[in-house]
Design an enzyme around this catalytic site. Sequence first.
Site, PDB file in Angstrom:
ATOM      1  N   GLY A 267      51.443  43.808  52.963  1.00 48.56           N
ATOM      2  CA  GLY A 267      50.358  42.892  52.645  1.00 48.56           C
ATOM      3  C   GLY A 267      50.742  41.437  52.870  1.00 48.56           C
TER       4      GLY A 267
ATOM      5  N   THR B 242      45.385  38.165  39.377  1.00 43.65           N
ATOM      6  CA  THR B 242      44.364  37.406  40.085  1.00 43.65           C
ATOM      7  C   THR B 242      43.563  36.467  39.189  1.00 43.65           C
ATOM      8  OG1 THR B 242      42.276  37.669  41.344  1.00 43.65           O
ATOM      9  CG2 THR B 242      42.812  39.361  39.754  1.00 43.65           C
ATOM     10  N   ASP B 243      42.984  35.453  39.800  1.00 40.13           N
ATOM     11  CA  ASP B 243      42.070  34.548  39.102  1.00 40.13           C
ATOM     12  C   ASP B 243      40.767  35.241  38.721  1.00 40.13           C
ATOM     13  OD1 ASP B 243      41.646  34.700  41.926  1.00 40.13           O
ATOM     14  OD2 ASP B 243      40.265  33.001  41.813  1.00 40.13           O
TER      15      ASP B 243
ATOM     16  N   TYR C 133      36.833  44.925  40.179  1.00 40.80           N
ATOM     17  CA  TYR C 133      38.149  44.498  40.649  1.00 40.80           C
ATOM     18  C   TYR C 133      38.879  43.707  39.570  1.00 40.80           C
ATOM     19  CZ  TYR C 133      41.570  41.541  43.028  1.00 40.80           C
ATOM     20  OH  TYR C 133      42.721  40.871  43.372  1.00 40.80           O
TER      21      TYR C 133
ATOM     22  N   LEU D 155      51.286  38.905  50.759  1.00 45.19           N
ATOM     23  CA  LEU D 155      52.376  38.401  49.924  1.00 45.19           C
ATOM     24  C   LEU D 155      53.642  39.224  50.086  1.00 45.19           C
ATOM     25  CD1 LEU D 155      53.479  36.492  47.799  1.00 45.19           C
ATOM     26  CD2 LEU D 155      52.435  37.947  46.040  1.00 45.19           C
TER      27      LEU D 155
END
Length: 291
Positions: free
Chosen positions: A11, A100-101, A124, A13
């Site tokens: 991925g 995640t944000d 999600y 990152l």
Amino acid sequence: MPHILVLGASGQLGSELIRQLTEEQAIGLTRSETDVTDPSALVQALARFRPQTVFNCAAYVKVDDAEEEPETAFRINSLAPLILARLCADRQITLVHISTDYVFDGRKGGPYTELDPPQPLNVYGTTKLMGEIFVRGYCPNHFVVRTAGLYGLSGSRAKGGSFLDRIFQQVQQKMTPKVVSDQITSPTFTADLAKALIGLSLTPYFGLYHIVNTGYCSWHQFAVAALRLAGIQAEVEAITSKEMQRKAKRPSFSALTSVRLLSAGVAPLRSWEEALKDFVSRKGWLVAQNG
């Protein structure tokens, strides 16, 4: 023997972490090599490589598809971190888990810190929050790191390249990109994030952190800035989230900031504008445009 194991190594990152770490330091495993939802596969990987630290970059990142595939999103974003957290705890392995944000609803109207209560708007975000809770609850030696608006040199396979890759592809095809102007984020260059993660993982200051490039902007502002930095004159049409008609609701303001990084001895990341300029240069877009 490498002492770091990177899961989700193909991925955006994960590939950047592997790029910054040496072969002596780390080994990366892709989804095809290790199914993070399979306990036996994780047990075998940990037994084979005996890592001191595991970076979990594996995730189900198709935000809209998660609305129709909640079970799949749950298995990868929630159940896998639970399994991994328990296995790492049993073996006294440090677990660095990426979140995640999108665990926030965006109603604060300003950047979220580690002290703000999460309240996700979509499947999600909900599954990612559950993953956070499991890691924090079951693995004492953990770093749960929330980030936002990721883009990297390798792009996202699941999404067909990074957001910026898709913008540039549309411009090259003489299309006018349509980008939301009412969603604010903290665009984050994976090269900067990976460096900070590696540094943080070497400290004993376990816990929850926000790591993003400093500042924030709308996705439309981000796209316009990237094209400007590349010297490309092209229109980017600003549209609203309602006009996008996506299945999953997004937070309108999910920029992040940290009140904990400095106490761990990790400096804040450079501004998103500086990072973007570096990215555009490293991708060769500026060179290609100007001959």
